[in-house]
Scaffold this motif. Sequence first.
Motif, short mmCIF file in Angstrom:
data_model
loop_
_atom_site.label_atom_id
_atom_site.label_comp_id
_atom_site.label_asym_id
_atom_site.label_seq_id
_atom_site.Cartn_x
_atom_site.Cartn_y
_atom_site.Cartn_z
N ALA A 23 0.83 -1.21 0.00
CA ALA A 23 0.00 0.00 0.00
C ALA A 23 0.86 1.25 0.00
CB ALA A 23 -0.94 0.00 1.21
N LEU A 24 1.94 1.25 0.77
CA LEU A 24 2.83 2.41 0.79
C LEU A 24 3.44 2.66 -0.59
CD1 LEU A 24 4.69 1.95 4.21
CD2 LEU A 24 3.05 3.73 3.61
N VAL A 25 3.88 1.59 -1.24
CA VAL A 25 4.44 1.74 -2.59
C VAL A 25 3.38 2.24 -3.56
CG1 VAL A 25 5.39 0.46 -4.55
CG2 VAL A 25 6.26 0.02 -2.26
N SER A 26 2.18 1.67 -3.48
CA SER A 26 1.13 1.99 -4.45
C SER A 26 0.63 3.41 -4.28
CB SER A 26 -0.03 1.01 -4.29
OG SER A 26 0.40 -0.33 -4.46
N TYR A 27 0.27 3.79 -3.06
CA TYR A 27 -0.30 5.13 -2.85
C TYR A 27 0.76 6.22 -3.02
CZ TYR A 27 -4.53 2.82 -1.23
OH TYR A 27 -5.66 2.06 -1.16
N ASN A 28 2.00 5.92 -2.67
CA ASN A 28 3.06 6.88 -2.97
C ASN A 28 3.22 7.04 -4.48
OD1 ASN A 28 4.63 8.17 -0.76
ND2 ASN A 28 4.81 6.07 0.00
N SER A 29 3.12 5.95 -5.22
CA SER A 29 3.26 6.02 -6.68
C SER A 29 2.16 6.86 -7.29
CB SER A 29 3.25 4.60 -7.28
OG SER A 29 4.37 3.87 -6.85
N ILE A 30 0.92 6.63 -6.86
CA ILE A 30 -0.19 7.43 -7.38
C ILE A 30 0.03 8.90 -7.07
CG2 ILE A 30 -2.64 7.93 -7.13
CD1 ILE A 30 -3.15 5.01 -6.68
N GLN A 31 0.40 9.19 -5.83
CA GLN A 31 0.56 10.58 -5.41
C GLN A 31 1.67 11.27 -6.18
OE1 GLN A 31 2.69 12.63 -3.50
NE2 GLN A 31 1.26 14.08 -2.60
N VAL A 32 2.80 10.61 -6.33
CA VAL A 32 3.93 11.21 -7.03
C VAL A 32 3.62 11.36 -8.52
CG1 VAL A 32 6.33 10.89 -7.69
CG2 VAL A 32 5.62 10.39 -5.35
N ALA A 45 1.39 1.70 -9.46
CA ALA A 45 0.34 1.77 -8.45
C ALA A 45 -0.77 0.79 -8.75
CB ALA A 45 -0.21 3.19 -8.37
N ALA A 46 -1.15 0.66 -10.03
CA ALA A 46 -2.23 -0.25 -10.40
C ALA A 46 -1.87 -1.69 -10.06
CB ALA A 46 -2.55 -0.11 -11.88
N LEU A 47 -0.63 -2.08 -10.30
CA LEU A 47 -0.20 -3.43 -9.93
C LEU A 47 -0.38 -3.66 -8.43
CD1 LEU A 47 3.10 -4.07 -11.94
CD2 LEU A 47 0.89 -5.15 -12.28
N GLY A 48 0.06 -2.70 -7.64
CA GLY A 48 -0.05 -2.84 -6.19
C GLY A 48 -1.48 -2.87 -5.72
N VAL A 49 -2.33 -2.00 -6.28
CA VAL A 49 -3.73 -1.94 -5.87
C VAL A 49 -4.46 -3.24 -6.20
CG1 VAL A 49 -5.94 -0.82 -6.34
CG2 VAL A 49 -3.90 0.56 -5.94
N VAL A 50 -4.21 -3.78 -7.40
CA VAL A 50 -4.85 -5.04 -7.77
C VAL A 50 -4.41 -6.16 -6.84
CG1 VAL A 50 -4.99 -6.82 -9.57
CG2 VAL A 50 -5.22 -4.42 -10.17
N LEU A 51 -3.13 -6.21 -6.50
CA LEU A 51 -2.64 -7.22 -5.56
C LEU A 51 -3.30 -7.04 -4.20
CD1 LEU A 51 -0.71 -9.56 -5.04
CD2 LEU A 51 1.07 -7.89 -4.47
N LEU A 52 -3.45 -5.82 -3.73
CA LEU A 52 -4.11 -5.57 -2.45
C LEU A 52 -5.57 -6.00 -2.48
CD1 LEU A 52 -2.79 -2.02 -1.42
CD2 LEU A 52 -2.45 -4.17 -0.17
N LEU A 53 -6.27 -5.67 -3.56
CA LEU A 53 -7.68 -6.03 -3.66
C LEU A 53 -7.87 -7.55 -3.70
CD1 LEU A 53 -8.94 -3.38 -6.25
CD2 LEU A 53 -9.11 -3.29 -3.76
N ALA A 54 -7.00 -8.22 -4.46
CA ALA A 54 -7.09 -9.68 -4.52
C ALA A 54 -6.80 -10.29 -3.15
CB ALA A 54 -6.11 -10.22 -5.57
#
Length: 504
Positions: A81-90, A355-364
């Motif tokens: 989540a930290l990697v994903s949300y940081n990626s979206i924000q940046v 970010a999309a990769l991380g979010v999909v992994l989190l949702l799954a």
Amino acid sequence: MFFTVAASAPLTALAGGVTTAYAVSGNQGVPLAFLVVSVALALFAVGYVAMSRHVASAGAFYAYLARGIGRPAGVAGAFVALVSYNSIQVGLYGLFGSTVSNFAAEAFGLRMPWWIWALLAMGTVAALGLLRVDLNARVLAVLLIAEVAVVAAFDIIGFARPAEGVVTTAPLMPSTLLAGGLGAAIAFTVASFTGFESGAIYSEEARDPYRAVGRATLIAIVFIGSFYALSSWAVVAATGARRLQERASTEGPALIIRPLADAFGPIVADLATALLLGSVFAALLSFHNSVARYLLVLGRERVLPEKLSSIGGRSGAPVAGSIAQSTLALVVVAGFAIADADPMLTLFSWSSGLAALGVVLLLAGTSVAVIGFFRHSSVVSPTLVWSRTIAPALAATLLLTFLVVMVVNFDSLLGVAPSSPIRWLLAVTVLAAALGGAVWALYLRGFRPDVYADIGGAVRAPKFDKPSIYWHHTNEAASAPRPESAPVPQEESTSILPRLDSDS
């Protein structure tokens, strides 16, 4: 429903995500991708909402994974989540800087590099983050209405004045979506939905949280999926299929703004640009605060250095987490600026894909956690079996399929050769975050068992106008869900309200 849709920022999704998806992939099946992804997310929301009624934590997916699968999975999810949300924000700094730079040059003749505007926005976000400033949800709802009106106006123009004289249905055909660049189309589609899961945070303000939150989340997914599918189809119609990728690459958000200027005049186009910038800035601030609070929770539970849990004496803001997020954003944006990289096709595109990769992994993973959380339930109602087992299982299957498709086609998302190491470097970053979190949790179990015992548990919530419901556990037995009929032992419950389920 308004608040949930506002979190996904329709104008940002269309002018930023959709146009970039067309630019980097050339896949005109994005409208169908929105419909397919919305089905998977609707299935995910069924289980997510069911579990949200029993687990409340500022750590969000971190707590869900810890309670449903285990503490190592919880920490792994937190790192992802930290990697994903940081990626979206940046990545949004690239969209913001590029849009402001083009607007200032055309409207005022002021030509400045995109990264200067990005740094100005970054400084403002950093200051507001330290002051614990966030945009009121009702303000977001008003802005949402304006955004939807602008996008709807563009849709009307696109279908009424098709560039090639006819509106083709090819973007809705499976053969179009499967033609090439599928991974990029799915990635930007998933990124455009980010924020749909925020409905659960309003549960204390709803008259009937058991029904209202679930309905709002599902309605929001249906609206986002159908509206974004229609709007991305309108982009193909307004631009023309033959020149879509070329124009999307060179014009970016202007692909949406210019037709509005041609049809309604420069004032409407300037208003649309202002709404776009406001939408992007709100998203920047929102993701900044989300990352800061993730760091706060992990510091508070001592999973990460405890200094990250420090808050402002007057504002109560997560100061250390806010500074850490701002510092990381500064380093990444500065790196892309020094490399003279394109803010849309590299910074925004690459960050959105990661970010999309991380979010999909989190949702799954969360879908699997829902099944694990309810596995001890003695209730056999068909309705509950659907929400606690069947729907999460279907969601996990679809989401993992998306993940595989995205990884296999990641080169089209990044715009690099299939043999380029960058293709795998960014994809492996998400996997490394997950493995690093799991290994760190196992280290804590062996050498700091007191810290490990508190992973995924909620601490006493701060006092608000309305009381909060929360749960604290300190061992594996306490983390397991109880049968619906079992009473909550007084020594394990720190709730200051009765449980809200019907059998209480």
